[in-house]
Write a protein that holds these residues in place. Sequence first.
Motif, PDB file in Angstrom:
ATOM      1  N   ASN A 102      -0.270   3.169   7.182  1.00  0.00           N
ATOM      2  CA  ASN A 102      -1.557   3.005   7.870  1.00  0.00           C
ATOM      3  C   ASN A 102      -2.624   3.992   7.405  1.00  0.00           C
ATOM      4  O   ASN A 102      -3.812   3.729   7.547  1.00  0.00           O
ATOM      5  CB  ASN A 102      -1.378   3.172   9.387  1.00  0.00           C
ATOM      6  CG  ASN A 102      -0.617   2.022  10.011  1.00  0.00           C
ATOM      7  OD1 ASN A 102      -0.114   1.157   9.299  1.00  0.00           O
ATOM      8  ND2 ASN A 102      -0.514   1.989  11.325  1.00  0.00           N
ATOM      9  N   VAL A 103      -2.181   5.138   6.897  1.00  0.00           N
ATOM     10  CA  VAL A 103      -3.172   6.151   6.505  1.00  0.00           C
ATOM     11  C   VAL A 103      -3.137   6.444   4.999  1.00  0.00           C
ATOM     12  O   VAL A 103      -4.084   6.142   4.275  1.00  0.00           O
ATOM     13  CB  VAL A 103      -2.987   7.475   7.291  1.00  0.00           C
ATOM     14  CG1 VAL A 103      -4.053   8.490   6.890  1.00  0.00           C
ATOM     15  CG2 VAL A 103      -3.031   7.226   8.787  1.00  0.00           C
ATOM     16  N   ALA A 155      -6.608   9.257  12.618  1.00  0.00           N
ATOM     17  CA  ALA A 155      -6.643   9.960  11.322  1.00  0.00           C
ATOM     18  C   ALA A 155      -7.588   9.244  10.351  1.00  0.00           C
ATOM     19  O   ALA A 155      -8.304   9.894   9.578  1.00  0.00           O
ATOM     20  CB  ALA A 155      -5.241  10.035  10.731  1.00  0.00           C
ATOM     21  N   LEU A 156      -7.607   7.913  10.419  1.00  0.00           N
ATOM     22  CA  LEU A 156      -8.507   7.165   9.531  1.00  0.00           C
ATOM     23  C   LEU A 156      -9.954   7.580   9.766  1.00  0.00           C
ATOM     24  O   LEU A 156     -10.739   7.717   8.826  1.00  0.00           O
ATOM     25  CB  LEU A 156      -8.353   5.656   9.781  1.00  0.00           C
ATOM     26  CG  LEU A 156      -7.050   5.012   9.279  1.00  0.00           C
ATOM     27  CD1 LEU A 156      -6.966   3.553   9.717  1.00  0.00           C
ATOM     28  CD2 LEU A 156      -6.945   5.107   7.757  1.00  0.00           C
ATOM     29  N   ASN A 207      -9.966  -2.095   3.751  1.00  0.00           N
ATOM     30  CA  ASN A 207      -8.675  -1.471   4.066  1.00  0.00           C
ATOM     31  C   ASN A 207      -8.200  -1.999   5.412  1.00  0.00           C
ATOM     32  O   ASN A 207      -8.416  -1.378   6.450  1.00  0.00           O
ATOM     33  CB  ASN A 207      -8.854   0.043   4.177  1.00  0.00           C
ATOM     34  CG  ASN A 207      -8.960   0.711   2.840  1.00  0.00           C
ATOM     35  OD1 ASN A 207      -8.150   0.486   1.958  1.00  0.00           O
ATOM     36  ND2 ASN A 207      -9.971   1.548   2.689  1.00  0.00           N
ATOM     37  N   ASN A 208      -7.545  -3.145   5.402  1.00  0.00           N
ATOM     38  CA  ASN A 208      -7.197  -3.783   6.677  1.00  0.00           C
ATOM     39  C   ASN A 208      -5.693  -3.708   6.994  1.00  0.00           C
ATOM     40  O   ASN A 208      -5.290  -3.957   8.123  1.00  0.00           O
ATOM     41  CB  ASN A 208      -7.647  -5.248   6.609  1.00  0.00           C
ATOM     42  CG  ASN A 208      -7.307  -6.031   7.847  1.00  0.00           C
ATOM     43  OD1 ASN A 208      -7.822  -5.761   8.931  1.00  0.00           O
ATOM     44  ND2 ASN A 208      -6.397  -6.991   7.712  1.00  0.00           N
ATOM     45  N   ALA A 209      -4.884  -3.336   5.997  1.00  0.00           N
ATOM     46  CA  ALA A 209      -3.434  -3.335   6.214  1.00  0.00           C
ATOM     47  C   ALA A 209      -3.048  -2.372   7.334  1.00  0.00           C
ATOM     48  O   ALA A 209      -3.605  -1.282   7.446  1.00  0.00           O
ATOM     49  CB  ALA A 209      -2.717  -2.943   4.918  1.00  0.00           C
ATOM     50  N   GLY A 210      -2.127  -2.789   8.178  1.00  0.00           N
ATOM     51  CA  GLY A 210      -1.688  -1.907   9.249  1.00  0.00           C
ATOM     52  C   GLY A 210      -0.463  -2.444   9.953  1.00  0.00           C
ATOM     53  O   GLY A 210      -0.186  -3.641   9.906  1.00  0.00           O
ATOM     54  N   ARG A 211       0.262  -1.537  10.563  1.00  0.00           N
ATOM     55  CA  ARG A 211       1.490  -1.871  11.283  1.00  0.00           C
ATOM     56  C   ARG A 211       1.427  -1.224  12.649  1.00  0.00           C
ATOM     57  O   ARG A 211       1.029  -0.058  12.757  1.00  0.00           O
ATOM     58  CB  ARG A 211       2.654  -1.269  10.495  1.00  0.00           C
ATOM     59  CG  ARG A 211       3.870  -2.126  10.483  1.00  0.00           C
ATOM     60  CD  ARG A 211       4.923  -1.469   9.625  1.00  0.00           C
ATOM     61  NE  ARG A 211       6.130  -1.303  10.415  1.00  0.00           N
ATOM     62  CZ  ARG A 211       6.953  -0.288  10.302  1.00  0.00           C
ATOM     63  NH1 ARG A 211       6.715   0.681   9.453  1.00  0.00           N
ATOM     64  NH2 ARG A 211       8.023  -0.232  11.047  1.00  0.00           N
ATOM     65  N   SER A 212       1.844  -1.944  13.681  1.00  0.00           N
ATOM     66  CA  SER A 212       1.735  -1.400  15.032  1.00  0.00           C
ATOM     67  C   SER A 212       3.042  -0.761  15.514  1.00  0.00           C
ATOM     68  O   SER A 212       4.006  -0.623  14.763  1.00  0.00           O
ATOM     69  CB  SER A 212       1.294  -2.501  15.991  1.00  0.00           C
ATOM     70  OG  SER A 212       0.937  -1.921  17.222  1.00  0.00           O
ATOM     71  N   VAL A 263       0.808  -1.227   0.000  1.00  0.00           N
ATOM     72  CA  VAL A 263       0.000   0.000   0.000  1.00  0.00           C
ATOM     73  C   VAL A 263       0.837   1.272   0.000  1.00  0.00           C
ATOM     74  O   VAL A 263       0.343   2.341  -0.348  1.00  0.00           O
ATOM     75  CB  VAL A 263      -1.016   0.058   1.171  1.00  0.00           C
ATOM     76  CG1 VAL A 263      -2.128  -0.937   1.001  1.00  0.00           C
ATOM     77  CG2 VAL A 263      -0.350  -0.061   2.517  1.00  0.00           C
ATOM     78  N   THR A 264       2.108   1.162   0.385  1.00  0.00           N
ATOM     79  CA  THR A 264       2.937   2.375   0.400  1.00  0.00           C
ATOM     80  C   THR A 264       3.384   2.766  -1.017  1.00  0.00           C
ATOM     81  O   THR A 264       3.879   3.864  -1.224  1.00  0.00           O
ATOM     82  CB  THR A 264       4.194   2.194   1.289  1.00  0.00           C
ATOM     83  OG1 THR A 264       4.979   1.140   0.758  1.00  0.00           O
ATOM     84  CG2 THR A 264       3.829   1.898   2.728  1.00  0.00           C
ATOM     85  N   LYS A 265       3.208   1.851  -1.980  1.00  0.00           N
ATOM     86  CA  LYS A 265       3.600   2.168  -3.371  1.00  0.00           C
ATOM     87  C   LYS A 265       2.421   2.823  -4.085  1.00  0.00           C
ATOM     88  O   LYS A 265       1.701   2.187  -4.870  1.00  0.00           O
ATOM     89  CB  LYS A 265       4.059   0.894  -4.075  1.00  0.00           C
ATOM     90  CG  LYS A 265       5.278   0.285  -3.394  1.00  0.00           C
ATOM     91  CD  LYS A 265       6.050  -0.634  -4.291  1.00  0.00           C
ATOM     92  CE  LYS A 265       7.406  -0.914  -3.658  1.00  0.00           C
ATOM     93  NZ  LYS A 265       7.819  -2.280  -3.722  1.00  0.00           N
ATOM     94  N   LEU A 266       2.228   4.094  -3.793  1.00  0.00           N
ATOM     95  CA  LEU A 266       1.051   4.806  -4.286  1.00  0.00           C
ATOM     96  C   LEU A 266       0.972   4.791  -5.814  1.00  0.00           C
ATOM     97  O   LEU A 266      -0.113   4.730  -6.388  1.00  0.00           O
ATOM     98  CB  LEU A 266       1.062   6.264  -3.801  1.00  0.00           C
ATOM     99  CG  LEU A 266       1.219   6.503  -2.292  1.00  0.00           C
ATOM    100  CD1 LEU A 266       1.089   7.979  -1.965  1.00  0.00           C
ATOM    101  CD2 LEU A 266       0.190   5.719  -1.488  1.00  0.00           C
ATOM    102  N   GLU A 267       2.148   4.837  -6.455  1.00  0.00           N
ATOM    103  CA  GLU A 267       2.175   4.912  -7.914  1.00  0.00           C
ATOM    104  C   GLU A 267       1.643   3.636  -8.571  1.00  0.00           C
ATOM    105  O   GLU A 267       1.329   3.634  -9.764  1.00  0.00           O
ATOM    106  CB  GLU A 267       3.598   5.247  -8.396  1.00  0.00           C
ATOM    107  CG  GLU A 267       4.662   4.170  -8.212  1.00  0.00           C
ATOM    108  CD  GLU A 267       5.160   3.966  -6.762  1.00  0.00           C
ATOM    109  OE1 GLU A 267       4.658   4.642  -5.845  1.00  0.00           O
ATOM    110  OE2 GLU A 267       6.040   3.104  -6.566  1.00  0.00           O
TER     111      GLU A 267
END
Length: 278
Positions: A169-170, A216-217, A144-149, A119-123
């Motif tokens: 996460n956002v 923020a979500l 949208n379930n991906a997340g890191r603690s 998900v961090t690869k917006l492009e």
Amino acid sequence: MRTSNAEKKMELTSLLLYITIFFSALLVLILFSDGDLTLMLVERFGKRLSSVKGQVYWIVGASSGIGEYLAYELVANGAKVVLSGRRENELQKVQAQCLIIGKKAGLSETDILLLPVDVTKLELHQQYFDAVLKHFGTLDVLVNNAGRSQRAEWMNIDIRVDKDLFEGNVFGLLNLSRTVIPHFLAKKKGQIAVTSSVCGKVGAPCSASYNATKHALHGYFETLRAELTCRGILVTMLCPGPVFSDLLSACATDTYGQVQFRTQLAYCVCNLFSFLYV
Ligand SMILES: NC(=O)c1ccc[n+]([C@@H]2O[C@H](COP(=O)([O-])OP(=O)(O)OC[C@H]3O[C@@H](n4cnc5c(N)ncnc54)[C@H](OP(=O)(O)O)[C@@H]3O)[C@@H](O)[C@H]2O)c1
């Protein structure tokens, strides 16, 4: 006809009795329920799980934990799924299990798509979504379930850690949702589900950046709900409490680039103590 004093007294007594019965029943429900009351009512009286049959769900963050088990529940009820995350080998295991479970609900191999996504690869977001549309021709629900603690003390956190957690996460989930929404608007129907957390509602100690990403979500997606419900788009915020999963197998700390490994038990204990402070 005028009501006598005795009748008025009777009416008042009955009213008080009804109120007492109502609140006693509510108290019993609260005391003996093991979950969120709204959720329990929806589970009991809301849409049946069978209504997911034939719908296409894209679970981003399906390689383990909550997303993995959501996938099993969905295919058991006949939904078609796209399984996404970065760890392809884990996704393959989930896909194989989905096939075993899904076959009983009449699904075949083509109903379960494995799509590696970061998900961090917006492009790459449009490219990911095009792959979903190419395979299924449509999408009904984006999860949208991906997340890191994270485990860190507030005052020690490097600002780059905050930014890093917000990226995944956002902003990752935000941009992916923006990629999908035009499709939902075109068909006047669709749902965005977002896995927030109890930490998206209250600030628990020792994970400030994580808590902030979850808050923020709510800001982003509750605004989306306000803007798009009238156009047929549903936005659902999921706020689980502590759940056994891989979440802390690699979590952020206060130091940029550092990953901390913790056992699940440690995580649970840590969470319990955290909420005692709240
Ligand atoms: N466990 C809890 O107690 C708890 C409580 C409340 C809320 N939540 C939330 O629930 C969600 C799921 O967590 P979980 O507990 O099930 O933990 P998990 O097993 O670690 O699942 C996290 C999922 O997110 C994916 N993910 C992480 N970064 C990603 C990225 N950059 N791109 C694509 N996918 C990514 C992971 O896949 P890859 O590693 O394969 O990329 C994995 O599938 C998270 O948003 C978490 O914040 C968890």
